[in-house]
Design an enzyme around this catalytic site. Structure first.
Site, PDB file in Angstrom:
ATOM      1  N   VAL A  22       0.829  -1.218   0.000  1.00  0.00           N
ATOM      2  CA  VAL A  22       0.000   0.000   0.000  1.00  0.00           C
ATOM      3  C   VAL A  22       0.860   1.262   0.000  1.00  0.00           C
ATOM      4  O   VAL A  22       0.678   2.133  -0.857  1.00  0.00           O
ATOM      5  CB  VAL A  22      -1.021  -0.013   1.154  1.00  0.00           C
ATOM      6  CG1 VAL A  22      -1.723   1.334   1.300  1.00  0.00           C
ATOM      7  CG2 VAL A  22      -2.055  -1.126   0.941  1.00  0.00           C
ATOM      8  N   VAL A  25       2.513   1.870  -3.400  1.00  0.00           N
ATOM      9  CA  VAL A  25       1.610   2.427  -4.409  1.00  0.00           C
ATOM     10  C   VAL A  25       1.255   3.871  -4.052  1.00  0.00           C
ATOM     11  O   VAL A  25       1.196   4.737  -4.920  1.00  0.00           O
ATOM     12  CB  VAL A  25       0.344   1.555  -4.550  1.00  0.00           C
ATOM     13  CG1 VAL A  25      -0.713   2.237  -5.411  1.00  0.00           C
ATOM     14  CG2 VAL A  25       0.705   0.193  -5.124  1.00  0.00           C
ATOM     15  N   GLU A  26       1.029   4.127  -2.774  1.00  0.00           N
ATOM     16  CA  GLU A  26       0.618   5.461  -2.332  1.00  0.00           C
ATOM     17  C   GLU A  26       1.699   6.517  -2.552  1.00  0.00           C
ATOM     18  O   GLU A  26       1.407   7.609  -3.017  1.00  0.00           O
ATOM     19  CB  GLU A  26       0.231   5.443  -0.849  1.00  0.00           C
ATOM     20  CG  GLU A  26      -1.073   4.764  -0.539  1.00  0.00           C
ATOM     21  CD  GLU A  26      -2.291   5.579  -0.916  1.00  0.00           C
ATOM     22  OE1 GLU A  26      -2.154   6.767  -1.264  1.00  0.00           O
ATOM     23  OE2 GLU A  26      -3.394   5.014  -0.885  1.00  0.00           O
ATOM     24  N   SER A  27       2.940   6.191  -2.180  1.00  0.00           N
ATOM     25  CA  SER A  27       3.968   7.244  -2.129  1.00  0.00           C
ATOM     26  C   SER A  27       5.359   6.785  -2.547  1.00  0.00           C
ATOM     27  O   SER A  27       6.304   7.564  -2.394  1.00  0.00           O
ATOM     28  CB  SER A  27       4.071   7.764  -0.699  1.00  0.00           C
ATOM     29  OG  SER A  27       4.647   6.759   0.134  1.00  0.00           O
ATOM     30  N   TYR A 132      -6.117   0.780  -8.304  1.00  0.00           N
ATOM     31  CA  TYR A 132      -5.368   0.761  -7.047  1.00  0.00           C
ATOM     32  C   TYR A 132      -5.090  -0.662  -6.549  1.00  0.00           C
ATOM     33  O   TYR A 132      -3.947  -1.040  -6.317  1.00  0.00           O
ATOM     34  CB  TYR A 132      -6.166   1.558  -6.010  1.00  0.00           C
ATOM     35  CG  TYR A 132      -5.510   1.767  -4.688  1.00  0.00           C
ATOM     36  CD1 TYR A 132      -4.498   2.706  -4.537  1.00  0.00           C
ATOM     37  CD2 TYR A 132      -5.918   1.065  -3.562  1.00  0.00           C
ATOM     38  CE1 TYR A 132      -3.904   2.940  -3.307  1.00  0.00           C
ATOM     39  CE2 TYR A 132      -5.332   1.286  -2.333  1.00  0.00           C
ATOM     40  CZ  TYR A 132      -4.333   2.221  -2.209  1.00  0.00           C
ATOM     41  OH  TYR A 132      -3.756   2.443  -0.997  1.00  0.00           O
TER      42      TYR A 132
END
Length: 173
Positions: A22, A25-27, A132
């Site tokens: 997560v 993918v987020e940052s 996502y």
């Protein structure tokens, strides 16, 4: 060097290891990342969600950028989303799009007698959310199927050390 901290927290809770993907993918695991809508930190918490998860966000402190505190908060939040959805893929979609939207979509599908899985609901989600969960799954599979010699050497220990402070300080100074 941040990933072992996240992996250790996930292992301690007995959660699915794909949750470690997560923040990738987020940052891209950047604790200083900030999105155009002001989501901040490696877990990309919005201000309101951060406060709901008991992270301090003020002019002096922004715990969304604190790897240990934000990881703990993100895993608490993901576990809460999973309890509400009873599905890890829907929980991850809710992390991205919001729990209310995901539950309304899921409940509407159930009311119509349709399959309420992420795979069936994704077409009705915005493109970012629709992509996502597959991005997280793709990273998980790439790592799981990679030749170990092709992966960088990552020590199986956290290389982050906490330093207790007796007062707030400006780290730039």
């Amino acid at each position: 060097l941040l990933l072992p901290v996240i992996v250790q927290a996930i292992e301690e809770r007995g959660l699915p290891m794909e949750l470690a993907m997560v923040p990738l993918v987020e940052s891209a695991l950047n604790c200083h990342a900030q999105s155009v809508v002001a989501a901040t930190g490696c877990w990309q918490f919005m201000h309101g969600t951060a406060k709901d998860q008991k992270l301090v966000v003020s002019a002096l402190v922004d715990q969304r950028r604190d790897l240990l505190k934000s990881t703990d908060a993100a895993l608490d939040y993901l576990q809460s989303l999973h309890q509400q959805t009873q599905d890890w893929h829907l929980a991850m979609a809710a992390y991205n799009w919001g729990i209310g939207r995901v539950l309304r979509l899921r409940d509407a599908a159930r009311a119509r007698g349709e399959d309420a899985s992420f795979a069936n609901l994704a077409a009705r989600m915005p493109e970012e959310t629709r992509n996502y969960v597959p991005q997280i799954e793709a990273l998980k599979r790439l790592i799981a199927q990679a030749d170990p010699d092709d992966l960088p050497e990552v020590p199986n220990q956290a290389l982050v050390q906490t330093v207790p402070l007796t007062r707030d300080i400006d780290l730039a100074l």
